[in-house]
Design a protein around this motif. Structure first.
Motif, PDB file in Angstrom:
ATOM      1  N   HIS A 187      -1.255  45.636  12.966  1.00 49.47           N
ATOM      2  CA  HIS A 187      -1.687  45.690  14.309  1.00 49.47           C
ATOM      3  C   HIS A 187      -1.100  44.438  14.676  1.00 49.47           C
ATOM      4  N   LEU A 188      -0.915  44.569  16.111  1.00 46.92           N
ATOM      5  CA  LEU A 188      -0.315  43.473  16.646  1.00 46.92           C
ATOM      6  C   LEU A 188      -0.247  42.886  17.924  1.00 46.92           C
ATOM      7  N   ALA A 189      -0.105  41.465  18.751  1.00 46.03           N
ATOM      8  CA  ALA A 189      -1.179  41.245  19.453  1.00 46.03           C
ATOM      9  C   ALA A 189       0.131  39.539  20.438  1.00 46.03           C
ATOM     10  N   PRO A 190       0.512  39.972  21.085  1.00 46.34           N
ATOM     11  CA  PRO A 190       0.981  38.345  21.524  1.00 46.34           C
ATOM     12  C   PRO A 190       0.029  37.673  21.922  1.00 46.34           C
ATOM     13  N   VAL A 191       0.189  36.645  21.468  1.00 46.63           N
ATOM     14  CA  VAL A 191       0.009  35.450  21.818  1.00 46.63           C
ATOM     15  C   VAL A 191      -0.024  33.785  21.713  1.00 46.63           C
ATOM     16  N   VAL A 192      -0.392  33.644  22.926  1.00 50.47           N
ATOM     17  CA  VAL A 192      -0.167  31.939  23.000  1.00 50.47           C
ATOM     18  C   VAL A 192      -0.909  31.173  22.822  1.00 50.47           C
ATOM     19  N   THR A 193      -2.154  31.430  22.468  1.00 50.69           N
ATOM     20  CA  THR A 193      -3.698  30.298  22.113  1.00 50.69           C
ATOM     21  C   THR A 193      -4.652  30.675  20.928  1.00 50.69           C
ATOM     22  N   THR A 194      -5.417  29.648  20.733  1.00 50.99           N
ATOM     23  CA  THR A 194      -5.659  30.199  18.433  1.00 50.99           C
ATOM     24  C   THR A 194      -7.676  30.934  19.144  1.00 50.99           C
ATOM     25  N   ARG A 195      -7.458  31.084  20.355  1.00 50.61           N
ATOM     26  CA  ARG A 195      -8.785  32.027  20.733  1.00 50.61           C
ATOM     27  C   ARG A 195      -8.424  33.367  21.552  1.00 50.61           C
ATOM     28  N   GLN A 196      -7.271  33.623  22.192  1.00 53.66           N
ATOM     29  CA  GLN A 196      -6.575  34.635  21.892  1.00 53.66           C
ATOM     30  C   GLN A 196      -6.568  35.674  20.376  1.00 53.66           C
ATOM     31  N   VAL A 197      -6.220  34.111  19.796  1.00 52.40           N
ATOM     32  CA  VAL A 197      -6.416  35.105  18.491  1.00 52.40           C
ATOM     33  C   VAL A 197      -7.401  35.454  17.516  1.00 52.40           C
ATOM     34  N   LYS A 198      -8.571  34.421  18.517  1.00 47.68           N
ATOM     35  CA  LYS A 198     -10.160  34.857  17.606  1.00 47.68           C
ATOM     36  C   LYS A 198     -10.615  36.182  18.522  1.00 47.68           C
ATOM     37  N   ARG A 199     -10.259  36.228  20.076  1.00 43.23           N
ATOM     38  CA  ARG A 199     -10.367  37.459  21.022  1.00 43.23           C
ATOM     39  C   ARG A 199      -9.655  38.796  19.907  1.00 43.23           C
ATOM     40  N   VAL A 200      -8.675  38.511  19.610  1.00 46.86           N
ATOM     41  CA  VAL A 200      -7.936  39.818  19.326  1.00 46.86           C
ATOM     42  C   VAL A 200      -8.904  40.015  17.879  1.00 46.86           C
ATOM     43  N   LEU A 201      -8.848  38.833  16.990  1.00 44.20           N
ATOM     44  CA  LEU A 201      -9.687  39.932  15.579  1.00 44.20           C
ATOM     45  C   LEU A 201     -11.307  40.510  16.164  1.00 44.20           C
ATOM     46  N   GLU A 202     -11.781  39.461  17.092  1.00 44.65           N
ATOM     47  CA  GLU A 202     -12.606  40.083  17.528  1.00 44.65           C
ATOM     48  C   GLU A 202     -12.948  41.502  17.920  1.00 44.65           C
ATOM     49  N   LYS A 203     -12.034  41.957  18.817  1.00 45.11           N
ATOM     50  CA  LYS A 203     -11.821  42.727  19.428  1.00 45.11           C
ATOM     51  C   LYS A 203     -11.259  43.893  17.880  1.00 45.11           C
ATOM     52  N   LEU A 204     -11.081  43.964  17.441  1.00 45.25           N
ATOM     53  CA  LEU A 204     -10.355  44.670  16.491  1.00 45.25           C
ATOM     54  C   LEU A 204     -11.864  45.637  15.523  1.00 45.25           C
ATOM     55  N   TYR A 205     -11.993  43.392  14.824  1.00 44.02           N
ATOM     56  CA  TYR A 205     -13.387  44.578  14.603  1.00 44.02           C
ATOM     57  C   TYR A 205     -14.208  44.932  14.771  1.00 44.02           C
ATOM     58  N   GLU A 206     -14.365  45.446  16.060  1.00 47.28           N
ATOM     59  CA  GLU A 206     -15.029  46.053  16.772  1.00 47.28           C
ATOM     60  C   GLU A 206     -14.905  47.463  16.245  1.00 47.28           C
ATOM     61  N   ASN A 207     -13.542  47.810  15.662  1.00 48.02           N
ATOM     62  CA  ASN A 207     -12.833  49.082  15.948  1.00 48.02           C
ATOM     63  C   ASN A 207     -13.485  48.914  14.257  1.00 48.02           C
ATOM     64  N   LYS A 208     -14.316  50.671  14.397  1.00 43.02           N
ATOM     65  CA  LYS A 208     -15.486  50.209  12.881  1.00 43.02           C
ATOM     66  C   LYS A 208     -14.999  50.693  11.813  1.00 43.02           C
ATOM     67  N   LYS A 209     -13.509  51.405  12.074  1.00 39.53           N
ATOM     68  CA  LYS A 209     -12.420  51.580  11.040  1.00 39.53           C
ATOM     69  C   LYS A 209     -11.637  51.021  10.579  1.00 39.53           C
ATOM     70  N   ILE A 210     -11.862  50.071  11.473  1.00 40.72           N
ATOM     71  CA  ILE A 210     -10.516  48.632  10.792  1.00 40.72           C
ATOM     72  C   ILE A 210     -11.926  47.651   9.900  1.00 40.72           C
ATOM     73  N   ALA A 211     -13.076  47.163  10.855  1.00 41.67           N
ATOM     74  CA  ALA A 211     -14.425  46.185  10.306  1.00 41.67           C
ATOM     75  C   ALA A 211     -14.227  47.174   8.752  1.00 41.67           C
ATOM     76  N   SER A 212     -13.679  48.218   8.801  1.00 39.79           N
ATOM     77  CA  SER A 212     -14.267  49.005   7.389  1.00 39.79           C
ATOM     78  C   SER A 212     -13.357  48.429   6.102  1.00 39.79           C
ATOM     79  N   ALA A 213     -12.256  48.121   6.471  1.00 39.93           N
ATOM     80  CA  ALA A 213     -10.994  48.025   5.411  1.00 39.93           C
ATOM     81  C   ALA A 213     -11.067  47.247   4.872  1.00 39.93           C
ATOM     82  N   THR A 214     -10.466  47.559   3.316  1.00 36.00           N
ATOM     83  CA  THR A 214     -10.922  46.418   2.146  1.00 36.00           C
ATOM     84  C   THR A 214     -10.480  45.249   2.537  1.00 36.00           C
TER      85      THR A 214
END
Length: 319
Positions: A187-214
């Motif tokens: 999964h890829l996202a353009p980021v220019v701040t570490t807050r954006q990194v945090k937001r993208v990670l949180e958004k990805l983890y909202e997906n149950k399949k991604i959150a359940s990855a090993t």
């Protein structure tokens, strides 16, 4: 083994895995124990006219204290051609003391081959064998004192109160790779701040399949123009050293202002070192797909066009 030796050994492993991911079948392991590797480089035409085999040996001190030992094998490569190319590789080494340089070497050699393919030079005599390289062409070795540099600034970030105000970047998903019931997806996202990194990670983890990855391995690089330095960090998420290897791949490809996350769903069968190959392949594929790095073919064509433009400009200035 001293800590510095262990660090260099890991750097070598990371670089080799990244190069294997980038060049695929053109990359060959000659002797893993002796750290001997070979890569076939061509001008990238449908039917290549100019090819060269670069063989390297990685000494224990590479990359921080010793250069690679190398050999250039091609039937046409001798005399001035060999000297000029060897000088170019030496210059790259001196400009990047202490850094991993094999990727830079390979792409420089490819640039030279493309230039030859686009010039009026006659094609090489393919009847000759690569063993006919002049005997007086020697491997290049340099002695130097390693430069002491500040360690890379790694950032551990905390969620701030203003994070909600930070715009969520678009998130892209690469094609999955499946091997022995394990599945890998980047999964890829353009980021220019570490807050954006945090937001993208949180958004990805909202997906149950991604959150359940090993494992959800990630790395990011953000270029700070004002300080002319990088903010970069990585996470293994239980897959030992995977985040560092992913970050190393991004460093070699010189990508910035981007976050890459690779999810792995374990299928019950141990993959051994192949899992790192799949992680790097997933990451590189999504970076190519979304134009953060050109494919090998596109990079070669661009290098060739650039050379041709410079030649045309030179011709006009001479008239």
């Amino acid at each position: 083994m001293a800590a510095s030796d262990t660090g260099r050994a890991q750097q070598q492993i990371d670089e080799i895995e990244a190069l294997s991911s980038i060049y695929g079948e053109d990359w060959c392991v000659v002797d893993e124990d002796e750290k001997i590797y070979c890569i076939k480089i061509s001008d990238c035409l449908d039917q290549p006219k100019w090819t060269l085999c670069l063989q390297v040996i990685l000494p224990p001190g590479y990359p921080t204290e010793e250069p690679p030992i190398y050999q250039l094998n091609a039937s046409w490569l001798r005399g001035q051609d060999y000297t000029e190319l060897a000088n170019s590789l030496e210059e790259i080494y001196l400009q990047n003391l202490g850094e991993s340089i094999l990727y830079l070497w390979v792409e420089k050699i490819r640039e030279v081959l493309i230039e030859k393919a686009q010039s009026s030079e006659p094609e090489p005599d393919i009847k000759k064998t690569s063993e006919e390289v002049a005997e007086d062409d020697e491997d290049f070795l340099l002695d130097y004192e390693p430069i002491q540099e500040d360690p890379i600034k790694m950032l551990n970030y905390m969620t701030s109160e203003s994070q909600e105000d930070e715009e969520l970047p678009p998130i892209h998903h690469g094609n999955p790779i499946t091997d022995r019931r394990s599945t890998f997806q980047a999964h890829l996202a353009p980021v220019v701040t570490t807050r954006q990194v945090k937001r993208v990670l949180e958004k990805l983890y909202e997906n149950k399949k991604i959150a359940s990855a090993t494992h959800n391995i990630y790395a990011y690089r953000i270029y700070c123009e004002d300080k002319q330095t990088f903010l970069q960090d990585c996470e293994d998420d239980g897959e030992t050293a995977a985040g560092g290897r992913l970050l190393h791949l991004m460093q070699i490809l010189n990508v910035h202002n981007v976050l890459v996350v690779v999810s792995r769903w374990y299928g019950g069968i141990l993959l051994g070192p192949d899992r790192f190959k799949h992680i790097n392949n997933c990451a590189r594929n999504v970076l190519v797909e979304y134009d953060y790095v050109p494919s090998v073919e596109e990079s070669s064509r661009q290098a060739g066009k650039s050379k041709k433009i410079r030649k045309d400009n030179k011709k006009r200035t001479e008239h």
